[in-house]
Design a protein around this motif. Sequence first.
Motif, PDB file in Angstrom:
ATOM      1  N   ARG A  40       5.108  24.237  18.953  1.00 52.91           N
ATOM      2  CA  ARG A  40       3.913  24.995  19.323  1.00 52.91           C
ATOM      3  C   ARG A  40       3.541  24.736  20.781  1.00 52.91           C
ATOM      4  O   ARG A  40       3.236  25.669  21.536  1.00 52.91           O
ATOM      5  CB  ARG A  40       2.752  24.615  18.407  1.00 52.91           C
ATOM      6  CG  ARG A  40       1.436  25.296  18.777  1.00 52.91           C
ATOM      7  CD  ARG A  40       0.302  24.852  17.863  1.00 52.91           C
ATOM      8  NE  ARG A  40      -0.982  25.392  18.310  1.00 52.91           N
ATOM      9  CZ  ARG A  40      -2.155  25.123  17.736  1.00 52.91           C
ATOM     10  NH1 ARG A  40      -2.200  24.320  16.672  1.00 52.91           N
ATOM     11  NH2 ARG A  40      -3.268  25.652  18.214  1.00 52.91           N
ATOM     12  N   GLN A  62       6.420  20.486  14.158  1.00 48.26           N
ATOM     13  CA  GLN A  62       5.723  21.772  14.258  1.00 48.26           C
ATOM     14  C   GLN A  62       4.895  21.848  15.536  1.00 48.26           C
ATOM     15  O   GLN A  62       4.909  22.868  16.242  1.00 48.26           O
ATOM     16  CB  GLN A  62       4.828  21.964  13.034  1.00 48.26           C
ATOM     17  CG  GLN A  62       4.058  23.270  13.019  1.00 48.26           C
ATOM     18  CD  GLN A  62       3.149  23.375  11.799  1.00 48.26           C
ATOM     19  OE1 GLN A  62       2.716  22.385  11.225  1.00 48.26           O
ATOM     20  NE2 GLN A  62       2.871  24.600  11.380  1.00 48.26           N
ATOM     21  N   ASN A  63       4.188  20.778  15.866  1.00 50.54           N
ATOM     22  CA  ASN A  63       3.318  20.813  17.032  1.00 50.54           C
ATOM     23  C   ASN A  63       4.106  20.730  18.333  1.00 50.54           C
ATOM     24  O   ASN A  63       3.675  21.278  19.351  1.00 50.54           O
ATOM     25  CB  ASN A  63       2.285  19.688  16.969  1.00 50.54           C
ATOM     26  CG  ASN A  63       0.997  20.071  17.664  1.00 50.54           C
ATOM     27  OD1 ASN A  63       0.558  21.214  17.600  1.00 50.54           O
ATOM     28  ND2 ASN A  63       0.384  19.116  18.354  1.00 50.54           N
ATOM     29  N   SER A  87     -14.461  16.995  14.502  1.00 49.18           N
ATOM     30  CA  SER A  87     -13.397  17.675  15.241  1.00 49.18           C
ATOM     31  C   SER A  87     -13.722  17.760  16.725  1.00 49.18           C
ATOM     32  O   SER A  87     -12.841  17.622  17.579  1.00 49.18           O
ATOM     33  CB  SER A  87     -13.171  19.073  14.679  1.00 49.18           C
ATOM     34  OG  SER A  87     -12.688  19.016  13.356  1.00 49.18           O
ATOM     35  N   THR A 110       4.295  13.260   8.464  1.00 50.72           N
ATOM     36  CA  THR A 110       3.881  13.149   9.860  1.00 50.72           C
ATOM     37  C   THR A 110       4.965  13.668  10.786  1.00 50.72           C
ATOM     38  O   THR A 110       4.691  14.378  11.757  1.00 50.72           O
ATOM     39  CB  THR A 110       3.560  11.683  10.201  1.00 50.72           C
ATOM     40  OG1 THR A 110       2.514  11.221   9.352  1.00 50.72           O
ATOM     41  CG2 THR A 110       3.134  11.548  11.660  1.00 50.72           C
ATOM     42  N   LYS A 122       4.759  17.380  10.897  1.00 43.41           N
ATOM     43  CA  LYS A 122       3.646  17.841  11.728  1.00 43.41           C
ATOM     44  C   LYS A 122       3.977  17.708  13.212  1.00 43.41           C
ATOM     45  O   LYS A 122       3.664  18.591  14.021  1.00 43.41           O
ATOM     46  CB  LYS A 122       2.386  17.043  11.400  1.00 43.41           C
ATOM     47  CG  LYS A 122       1.794  17.332  10.023  1.00 43.41           C
ATOM     48  CD  LYS A 122       0.583  16.444   9.766  1.00 43.41           C
ATOM     49  CE  LYS A 122       0.009  16.688   8.385  1.00 43.41           C
ATOM     50  NZ  LYS A 122      -1.142  15.769   8.102  1.00 43.41           N
ATOM     51  N   GLN A 173     -15.152  23.460  18.447  1.00 43.81           N
ATOM     52  CA  GLN A 173     -14.688  23.078  17.121  1.00 43.81           C
ATOM     53  C   GLN A 173     -15.788  23.307  16.088  1.00 43.81           C
ATOM     54  O   GLN A 173     -16.960  23.421  16.428  1.00 43.81           O
ATOM     55  CB  GLN A 173     -14.271  21.598  17.124  1.00 43.81           C
ATOM     56  CG  GLN A 173     -13.106  21.293  18.050  1.00 43.81           C
ATOM     57  CD  GLN A 173     -11.830  21.995  17.618  1.00 43.81           C
ATOM     58  OE1 GLN A 173     -11.339  21.795  16.514  1.00 43.81           O
ATOM     59  NE2 GLN A 173     -11.288  22.827  18.503  1.00 43.81           N
ATOM     60  N   THR A 186      -0.320  15.358  16.539  1.00 40.81           N
ATOM     61  CA  THR A 186       0.041  16.045  15.301  1.00 40.81           C
ATOM     62  C   THR A 186      -0.610  17.412  15.149  1.00 40.81           C
ATOM     63  O   THR A 186      -0.149  18.228  14.355  1.00 40.81           O
ATOM     64  CB  THR A 186      -0.344  15.183  14.076  1.00 40.81           C
ATOM     65  OG1 THR A 186      -1.715  14.813  14.180  1.00 40.81           O
ATOM     66  CG2 THR A 186       0.521  13.927  14.009  1.00 40.81           C
ATOM     67  N   THR A 187      -1.692  17.674  15.878  1.00 38.76           N
ATOM     68  CA  THR A 187      -2.381  18.961  15.750  1.00 38.76           C
ATOM     69  C   THR A 187      -2.885  19.403  17.115  1.00 38.76           C
ATOM     70  O   THR A 187      -2.912  18.633  18.076  1.00 38.76           O
ATOM     71  CB  THR A 187      -3.588  18.873  14.788  1.00 38.76           C
ATOM     72  OG1 THR A 187      -4.515  17.904  15.297  1.00 38.76           O
ATOM     73  CG2 THR A 187      -3.156  18.489  13.389  1.00 38.76           C
ATOM     74  N   GLY A 188      -3.281  20.665  17.183  1.00 40.54           N
ATOM     75  CA  GLY A 188      -3.995  21.139  18.365  1.00 40.54           C
ATOM     76  C   GLY A 188      -3.164  21.849  19.401  1.00 40.54           C
ATOM     77  O   GLY A 188      -3.706  22.550  20.245  1.00 40.54           O
ATOM     78  N   GLY A 189      -1.861  21.661  19.385  1.00 39.88           N
ATOM     79  CA  GLY A 189      -1.032  22.326  20.372  1.00 39.88           C
ATOM     80  C   GLY A 189      -1.261  21.797  21.770  1.00 39.88           C
ATOM     81  O   GLY A 189      -1.622  20.631  21.980  1.00 39.88           O
TER      82      GLY A 189
END
Length: 211
Positions: free
Chosen positions: A156, A152-153, A55, A146, A149, A50, A13-16
């Motif tokens: 990305r 989007q990721n 993180s 979710t 997200k 981070q 969901t995050t971080g690319g």
Amino acid sequence: MFVTNGAYRLSFTTGGLLRAEAVAMAGLLVATPDAATARAQAVEWNLVQQRTAASTLRVTREVVQRLSELPPAGVELVAHGSVDDSRQLMWLAACLRYRFLRDFGREVVRDRLVSGRGIVGLADFDTFWNLQSSWVDALRDVADSTRSKLRQNTFRMLREAGLLDNENRVLPICPAPGVSAVVAAVGDELLLSFPIHDAQVAAFAGRDGAR
């Protein structure tokens, strides 16, 4: 041949793509073959840079898990290869870890290239998600936030891997011999998760069959 885990994970969901973090981590793994020791050192040194301890732990774990999908030659190439090598191998690692990305790369991104349509839009993600969710419970039960997200990721990661430009146009690639060798080691079918032309697939298959 390496075999990807069959679990349907949705934790990207995050971080690319986490390419820069993976390059640093891969270098440490090459120098320190014991993965547990390397991971502990990476957390202690905040190798993934981070802001918080939580993180650092989360991102380090994610990077190690993605790199663990690659054979040793792949980790070595992430550490010491070109920028394009590391981009493509981290997309490969993401596809190995996340079946959704593997299938999206094959059935949407590459399809747009070979069909001549050339652009992957947000609506294409939603259409693919809806089709997949008809048989994958893990997708059907995901909250809208979710799903947003993940969408989007996904885009990305595709941009950071050099597979889409900023206007979501598909960018065909030509994997270097080292990357191709890693793909062959994990499974030839993974090549189809990259935007490459049919002639490249045929050439790859012929080269693999000649060995």
